[in-house]
Design an enzyme around this catalytic site. Sequence first.
Site, mmCIF file in Angstrom:
data_model
loop_
_atom_site.group_PDB
_atom_site.id
_atom_site.type_symbol
_atom_site.label_atom_id
_atom_site.label_comp_id
_atom_site.label_asym_id
_atom_site.label_seq_id
_atom_site.Cartn_x
_atom_site.Cartn_y
_atom_site.Cartn_z
ATOM 1 N N HIS A 1 45.301 40.642 36.876
ATOM 2 C CA HIS A 1 45.627 39.408 36.701
ATOM 3 C C HIS A 1 44.458 38.394 37.632
ATOM 4 O O HIS A 1 44.671 37.259 37.502
ATOM 5 C CB HIS A 1 47.093 38.821 37.474
ATOM 6 C CG HIS A 1 47.246 38.676 38.854
ATOM 7 N ND1 HIS A 1 46.621 39.615 39.680
ATOM 8 C CD2 HIS A 1 47.612 37.657 39.412
ATOM 9 C CE1 HIS A 1 47.181 39.067 40.967
ATOM 10 N NE2 HIS A 1 47.521 37.860 40.719
ATOM 11 N N ALA B 1 40.850 38.489 40.980
ATOM 12 C CA ALA B 1 40.130 39.388 41.317
ATOM 13 C C ALA B 1 40.734 40.088 42.617
ATOM 14 O O ALA B 1 40.463 41.151 43.002
ATOM 15 C CB ALA B 1 38.865 38.483 42.201
HETATM 16 P P1 5GP Z 1 47.518 34.782 42.251
HETATM 17 O O1 5GP Z 1 48.140 34.755 40.829
HETATM 18 O O2 5GP Z 1 47.660 36.227 42.886
HETATM 19 O O3 5GP Z 1 47.979 33.761 43.186
HETATM 20 O O4 5GP Z 1 45.905 34.607 41.850
HETATM 21 C C1 5GP Z 1 45.446 35.281 40.812
HETATM 22 C C2 5GP Z 1 43.959 35.050 40.905
HETATM 23 O O5 5GP Z 1 43.429 33.974 40.920
HETATM 24 C C3 5GP Z 1 43.282 35.438 42.315
HETATM 25 O O6 5GP Z 1 43.263 36.973 42.243
HETATM 26 C C4 5GP Z 1 41.777 35.102 42.159
HETATM 27 O O7 5GP Z 1 41.027 35.904 41.588
HETATM 28 C C5 5GP Z 1 42.076 33.596 41.211
HETATM 29 N N1 5GP Z 1 41.682 32.605 41.742
HETATM 30 C C6 5GP Z 1 42.232 31.936 42.756
HETATM 31 N N2 5GP Z 1 41.664 30.644 43.076
HETATM 32 C C7 5GP Z 1 40.835 30.603 42.241
HETATM 33 C C8 5GP Z 1 40.310 29.359 41.646
HETATM 34 O O8 5GP Z 1 40.279 28.246 42.315
HETATM 35 N N3 5GP Z 1 39.625 29.488 40.511
HETATM 36 C C9 5GP Z 1 39.598 30.643 39.646
HETATM 37 N N4 5GP Z 1 38.716 30.575 38.512
HETATM 38 N N5 5GP Z 1 40.204 31.694 40.257
HETATM 39 C C10 5GP Z 1 40.746 31.698 41.344
HETATM 40 MN MN MN Z 2 49.496 33.519 40.009
#
Ligand code: 5GP
Ligand code: MN
Length: 475
Positions: free
Chosen positions: A398, A400
């Site tokens: 889901h 990085a």
């Molecule tokens: P989570 O669902 O765990 O909160 O975040 C999912 C993923 O969103 C993170 O693992 C990270 O790779 C990605 N992410 C976090 N901030 C940003 C952002 O500002 N822009 C983009 N394109 N991806 C992000």
């Molecule tokens: Mn999320």
Amino acid sequence: DTSRLHKMDDFRWVREPKGAMRVPGILYADGHLLGEMDDKVLEQLANVAALPGIVQAAYAMPDAHWGYGFPIGGVAAFDADAGGVVSAGGVGFDISCGVRTLHTGLAEEDIRPHQEALANMLLHRIPAGVGSRGKIHLAPAQMDAMLSGGARWAVEEGYGDPADLERTEEYGCMAGADPAEVSERAKERQKDEMGTLGSGNHYLEVQKVAAVYDPETAVAFGLHEGDVVLTIHCGSRGLGHQIGTEALKSMAREAPVHGIELPDRELACAPLRSTAGQSYLAAMRSAINCALANRQIITHFARQAFRELFSDSALTLLYDVSHNTCKEEMHQVDGESRRLFVHRKGATRAFGPGSPNLPASLRPVGQPVLIGGTMGTASYILVGEEGNENRSFGSSCHGAGRRMSRNQAKKQWRGDQVVRELAGRGILIRSPSMRGVAEEAPGAYKAVEEVVEAAEAAGLSRRVARVEPLVTIKG
Ligand code: 5GP
Ligand code: MN
Ligand code: MN
């Protein structure tokens, strides 16, 4: 301790059942990602594999890392007939957090001259930040209608087009929700938060399609190099968090009543066939609807912002998919079709071509899988791979995944410096919190390329396109 892992091939690692484990733990990653993972992931995977009624295996995706009870990037399916359970920790606190990507019909050269104005307009139109409040205030009856109706309710209320629903998981409305199972406290927290982005890693991002890997699928998805898309990442805000918090407490308290021995208190769960299990499912599904409605309303605000600057723009939805859910699905297990409750926590559903769950327009190609990277690097659009149902109940990574904690990141970067540096590279960041931006600095995340390459090599999902940010609104 990776010595307890058995290497199946370069991208598959198995932990054979030992002790309390009822099924194996299977981890999809390359050797390098595995090396970067904390030991806790393997321990948590083994704990999940020990829960009652688990079927086939406990899975970890290439971006897996330590989470509350279940690893983030974890997938586990349970059979109610076999004493299976539902776990609040297996869904996550931000219930139905997810990503939607929309076509803008615009190209990079259309955006560049208005990039600054677009960034400001989006920030102005979409409330973001901790405890951000929207312009929408829900009375109790509206709250219940929203919790039952999801994005379908939002569209009926005038936030968007009926066509959006076709491209939303569950067609925009999660069945089996029951607002009566949602506490007053949860509703109270949500009543002014609809259409808000929230904080931290939630974002709204204008992106350009920078590369196409699978031209045929890209065309089927309506993506071409140079196109500009809009991506929204957020979840069920205060409501989902409150439901998760309450359920964890009550499940931990009641586990002994159901004769469930927890290897870790954080694994709190309840039998699917229990009042506690059914109440949680009904509340969790209401939170899924809240998240779907929230992304739908944000879409509406984003459309208004785009129309102010590009009067003929028409934002159309590619897909909306959640990555924190428990869903009732049919899956083939050892040649037998079984009804399972699939937990995906920090894992994206990734159904391959032919899945009856996909709308007719996507069924021949497979489900779009939307993966965030960072605000300064790239993100990916993948497609569910053929046969993935047998590898992970149809799931993929889901994001990085973090390389370092928020605290560490805050010490290493300053928000205004990050903003300036990215502006120098043509990426405009807007956020109410410079501390938040520092915590979310691109360097705080792992390389998303490696994660999606591992997902592809493991047969979970295949790269279709890479997108790069032009404007990011950070919560
Ligand atoms: P989570 O669902 O765990 O909160 O975040 C999912 C993923 O969103 C993170 O693992 C990270 O790779 C990605 N992410 C976090 N901030 C940003 C952002 O500002 N822009 C983009 N394109 N991806 C992000
Ligand atoms: Mn999320
Ligand atoms: Mn979230």
